[in-house]
Design a protein around this motif. Structure first.
Motif, PDB file in Angstrom:
ATOM      1  N   ALA A  76       0.831  -1.201   0.000  1.00  0.00           N
ATOM      2  CA  ALA A  76       0.000   0.000   0.000  1.00  0.00           C
ATOM      3  C   ALA A  76       0.868   1.253   0.000  1.00  0.00           C
ATOM      4  O   ALA A  76       0.592   2.217  -0.727  1.00  0.00           O
ATOM      5  CB  ALA A  76      -0.929  -0.008   1.221  1.00  0.00           C
ATOM      6  N   ASN A  79       2.219   2.097  -3.374  1.00  0.00           N
ATOM      7  CA  ASN A  79       1.240   2.732  -4.252  1.00  0.00           C
ATOM      8  C   ASN A  79       0.854   4.133  -3.795  1.00  0.00           C
ATOM      9  O   ASN A  79       0.114   4.826  -4.512  1.00  0.00           O
ATOM     10  CB  ASN A  79      -0.022   1.867  -4.352  1.00  0.00           C
ATOM     11  CG  ASN A  79       0.188   0.633  -5.199  1.00  0.00           C
ATOM     12  OD1 ASN A  79       0.770   0.703  -6.270  1.00  0.00           O
ATOM     13  ND2 ASN A  79      -0.274  -0.520  -4.711  1.00  0.00           N
ATOM     14  N   LEU A 250      -5.029   2.401  -5.849  1.00  0.00           N
ATOM     15  CA  LEU A 250      -4.573   1.099  -5.364  1.00  0.00           C
ATOM     16  C   LEU A 250      -4.135   1.182  -3.912  1.00  0.00           C
ATOM     17  O   LEU A 250      -4.304   0.222  -3.150  1.00  0.00           O
ATOM     18  CB  LEU A 250      -3.424   0.588  -6.235  1.00  0.00           C
ATOM     19  CG  LEU A 250      -3.779   0.234  -7.685  1.00  0.00           C
ATOM     20  CD1 LEU A 250      -2.522  -0.130  -8.460  1.00  0.00           C
ATOM     21  CD2 LEU A 250      -4.772  -0.918  -7.721  1.00  0.00           C
ATOM     22  N   TYR A 251      -3.550   2.342  -3.522  1.00  0.00           N
ATOM     23  CA  TYR A 251      -3.186   2.511  -2.112  1.00  0.00           C
ATOM     24  C   TYR A 251      -4.430   2.397  -1.234  1.00  0.00           C
ATOM     25  O   TYR A 251      -4.459   1.639  -0.253  1.00  0.00           O
ATOM     26  CB  TYR A 251      -2.511   3.860  -1.851  1.00  0.00           C
ATOM     27  CG  TYR A 251      -2.580   4.214  -0.383  1.00  0.00           C
ATOM     28  CD1 TYR A 251      -1.695   3.625   0.522  1.00  0.00           C
ATOM     29  CD2 TYR A 251      -3.597   5.023   0.113  1.00  0.00           C
ATOM     30  CE1 TYR A 251      -1.817   3.870   1.884  1.00  0.00           C
ATOM     31  CE2 TYR A 251      -3.717   5.279   1.465  1.00  0.00           C
ATOM     32  CZ  TYR A 251      -2.819   4.698   2.356  1.00  0.00           C
ATOM     33  OH  TYR A 251      -2.947   4.932   3.695  1.00  0.00           O
ATOM     34  N   ALA A 253      -7.416   1.175  -1.852  1.00  0.00           N
ATOM     35  CA  ALA A 253      -8.052  -0.138  -1.896  1.00  0.00           C
ATOM     36  C   ALA A 253      -7.303  -1.142  -1.028  1.00  0.00           C
ATOM     37  O   ALA A 253      -7.910  -1.924  -0.282  1.00  0.00           O
ATOM     38  CB  ALA A 253      -8.133  -0.638  -3.336  1.00  0.00           C
ATOM     39  N   THR A 254      -5.966  -1.125  -1.096  1.00  0.00           N
ATOM     40  CA  THR A 254      -5.162  -2.059  -0.304  1.00  0.00           C
ATOM     41  C   THR A 254      -5.239  -1.731   1.179  1.00  0.00           C
ATOM     42  O   THR A 254      -5.368  -2.629   2.026  1.00  0.00           O
ATOM     43  CB  THR A 254      -3.694  -2.028  -0.761  1.00  0.00           C
ATOM     44  OG1 THR A 254      -3.631  -2.304  -2.163  1.00  0.00           O
ATOM     45  CG2 THR A 254      -2.872  -3.067  -0.018  1.00  0.00           C
ATOM     46  N   GLU A 391      -1.341  -8.974  -5.642  1.00  0.00           N
ATOM     47  CA  GLU A 391      -1.490  -7.545  -5.402  1.00  0.00           C
ATOM     48  C   GLU A 391      -2.820  -6.965  -5.909  1.00  0.00           C
ATOM     49  O   GLU A 391      -3.573  -6.371  -5.127  1.00  0.00           O
ATOM     50  CB  GLU A 391      -0.306  -6.781  -6.001  1.00  0.00           C
ATOM     51  CG  GLU A 391       1.014  -7.009  -5.293  1.00  0.00           C
ATOM     52  CD  GLU A 391       1.732  -8.265  -5.765  1.00  0.00           C
ATOM     53  OE1 GLU A 391       1.116  -9.054  -6.500  1.00  0.00           O
ATOM     54  OE2 GLU A 391       2.905  -8.453  -5.400  1.00  0.00           O
ATOM     55  N   SER A 395      -6.360  -5.565  -3.782  1.00  0.00           N
ATOM     56  CA  SER A 395      -6.918  -4.238  -4.033  1.00  0.00           C
ATOM     57  C   SER A 395      -8.370  -4.330  -4.493  1.00  0.00           C
ATOM     58  O   SER A 395      -9.213  -3.517  -4.090  1.00  0.00           O
ATOM     59  CB  SER A 395      -6.083  -3.514  -5.088  1.00  0.00           C
ATOM     60  OG  SER A 395      -4.739  -3.388  -4.672  1.00  0.00           O
ATOM     61  N   GLY A 447     -10.727   2.390  -7.227  1.00  0.00           N
ATOM     62  CA  GLY A 447      -9.968   1.200  -6.853  1.00  0.00           C
ATOM     63  C   GLY A 447     -10.276   0.009  -7.728  1.00  0.00           C
ATOM     64  O   GLY A 447      -9.382  -0.750  -8.115  1.00  0.00           O
ATOM     65  N   SER A 451      -7.597  -1.757 -10.161  1.00  0.00           N
ATOM     66  CA  SER A 451      -7.290  -3.166  -9.903  1.00  0.00           C
ATOM     67  C   SER A 451      -7.589  -4.027 -11.128  1.00  0.00           C
ATOM     68  O   SER A 451      -6.809  -4.919 -11.482  1.00  0.00           O
ATOM     69  CB  SER A 451      -8.106  -3.670  -8.705  1.00  0.00           C
ATOM     70  OG  SER A 451      -7.822  -2.931  -7.536  1.00  0.00           O
TER      71      SER A 451
END
Length: 460
Positions: A76, A79, A250-251, A253-254, A391, A395, A447, A451
């Motif tokens: 995370a 990203n 993505l950050y 979402a993760t 990964e 996400s 996200g 993803s």
């Protein structure tokens, strides 16, 4: 009435021991001193002998938050960038805590209004709509099914993530140490076999030993990971303070996948003897979440500083290949995840079975359960084989399901419950919940798109 102690995981690998109260209705808890005109206190009607203390609830919430999800935080940070991710993690942690707070508070109010000791996540949503504005009351059943469906989808998707992670861990160790060139999909196929066996367990008592062993393995893995993080000086100069704009979804979402444990919160609160101590200051929730956010920020920051752009879906996959200590960490966390798979799979399949069992002849219940469980696990294996990269899978689960359940549903529930004249000065709670809902939908859309694009690149 029978009481059972069980362990319940959230989709990000968190395992939480809870107390369930089986075969009892709300009337079982009523005492002779409770009169219809008295103010109803849910805590007075819970099991005061086997119910959880505030300390116990704190330990369970804290223990359940420090699992597989924390190992994905370095990805995370990759990203998001060092500085952005530190600030954003604090904000996401605050928002997660706030949404849990308003969900639990609304649930406790609904318990008082309906004179019942406890309500689940889905039941809370149903009761809120039933007692809300007249135009929304007909949506109560849909709201309950939406939450049940969301939780099932979350856990089934998490089961796919578990398969990918377990297979990837064994792939890295065995291929390197033996010189094999097997694709990770072969290991996913092998992983499906023990999952088929564990997934047939229908009694949670039989899964408790697996959870206990998994917790020990996770603790050892954390110790090994910290050793590798501090064995050499960390390098910060080559890490961007903020990542590229296309990486930021993505950050979020993760990070949401890692920190959001909305599915296990209500069981913990429902098991407490004094539920009023779950909220408040400091309270069980606030104290546990402060520690959790600090740990998640530290692991994410240090893990990204150590491995940089090479960081993977779980930091254990970045440990030196071929070294006994690194191999031990990878194998331990893989076995721990395999043991936790039964608990992850139990939650959605139990909810699904409760919704469809009445449509199946009782004499066929056993064979139906076997076939349904087998079919869903095989489908999960196919999905994991198609998307064997951890990964974007993490996400995607965080973006779609946990954005809705963790942020959108609690904010909508509070708004419906407080509507129209209890929303605070100038209806500030309404605007606050609109912002939370907007954040959830933005995280969902951005996200998911990011993803899916990553998955398409891998597939191509």
């Amino acid at each position: 009435m029978t009481d059972t102690v069980i362990s319940t995981p959230s989709p990000n690998g968190k395992t939480t021991s809870i107390l369930t109260l089986n075969n009892c209705s709300s009337s079982t808890y009523l005492t002779s001193k409770t009169q219809l005109g008295d103010e109803y206190n849910p805590g007075d009607h819970r099991d005061q002998v086997k119910g959880q203390s505030s300390v116990g609830a704190f330990v369970h919430l804290l223990k359940g938050s420090l699992g597989f999800g924390i190992l994905s935080m370095p990805m995370a940070f990759y990203n998001g960038g060092l500085l952005f991710s530190m600030i954003a993690t604090l904000i996401v942690g605050f928002l997660c805590t706030h949404c849990v707070h308003i969900l639990v508070k609304t649930s406790q109010e609904m318990c008082r209004n309906n004179r019942v000791p406890a309500l689940s996540f889905a039941e809370t949503t149903e009761k809120v709509f039933e007692s809300g504005p007249k135009c929304l009351r007909s949506w109560s059943v849909f709201a309950k099914r939406f939450v049940d469906g969301g939780l099932m989808a979350t856990y089934f998707a998490a089961a796919c993530v578990y398969m990918v992670f377990i297979a990837t861990s064994f792939h890295d160790v065995i291929n390197y140490d033996t010189g094999l060139k097997w694709d990770v999909r072969i290991y996913i196929a092998f992983t499906v076999i023990p999952c088929l066996l564990i997934g047939q367990i229908r009694n949670l008592k039989w899964l408790v030993p697996f959870s206990a062993i998994a917790n020990i393995f996770i603790a050892i893995t954390f110790a090994i990971v910290l050793y590798y993080l501090f064995r050499e000086p960390l390098v910060f100069s080559d890490k961007p303070l903020m990542a590229r704009s296309e990486q930021l979804p993505l950050y979020f979402a993760t990070a949401i996948f890692a920190m959001e444990g909305i599915g296990s919160v209500m069981p913990i609160e429902n098991s407490m003897k004094k539920p009023q101590q779950f909220l408040g200051c400091p309270g069980v929730l606030n104290t546990a979440m402060i520690i959790v956010v600090i740990f998640y920020t530290a692991i994410g920051f240090l893990g990204y500083a150590r491995f940089g752009s090479e960081v993977r879906g779980s930091i254990t996959l970045n440990l030196l290949e071929g070294t006994p200590l690194a191999d031990t960490a990878k194998l331990l966390i893989a076995v721990a995840s395999l043991f936790a798979y039964g608990l992850v799979f139990y939650i959605p399949i139990d909810t699904l079975w409760k919704n469809i069992s009445h449509k199946i002849s009782e004499k066929n219940h056993n064979i139906a359960q076997i076939l349904i469980r087998t079919g869903i696990i095989l489908i999960s294996g196919v999905v994991a084989t198609v998307i064997p990269n951890l990964e974007p899978f993490i996400s995607l689960v965080g973006a779609i399901f946990l954005s809705l359940l963790g942020f959108l549903v609690p904010s909508v529930c509070e708004t419906v419950y407080l509507w129209p004249d209890r929303l605070g000065f100038w209806r500030w709670k309404l605007y606050k919940n609109i912002l939370l809902s907007t954040f959830a939908l933005c995280a969902l859309v951005a996200g998911s798109v990011a993803s899916i694009n990553e998955i398409i690149k891998i597939y191509q």
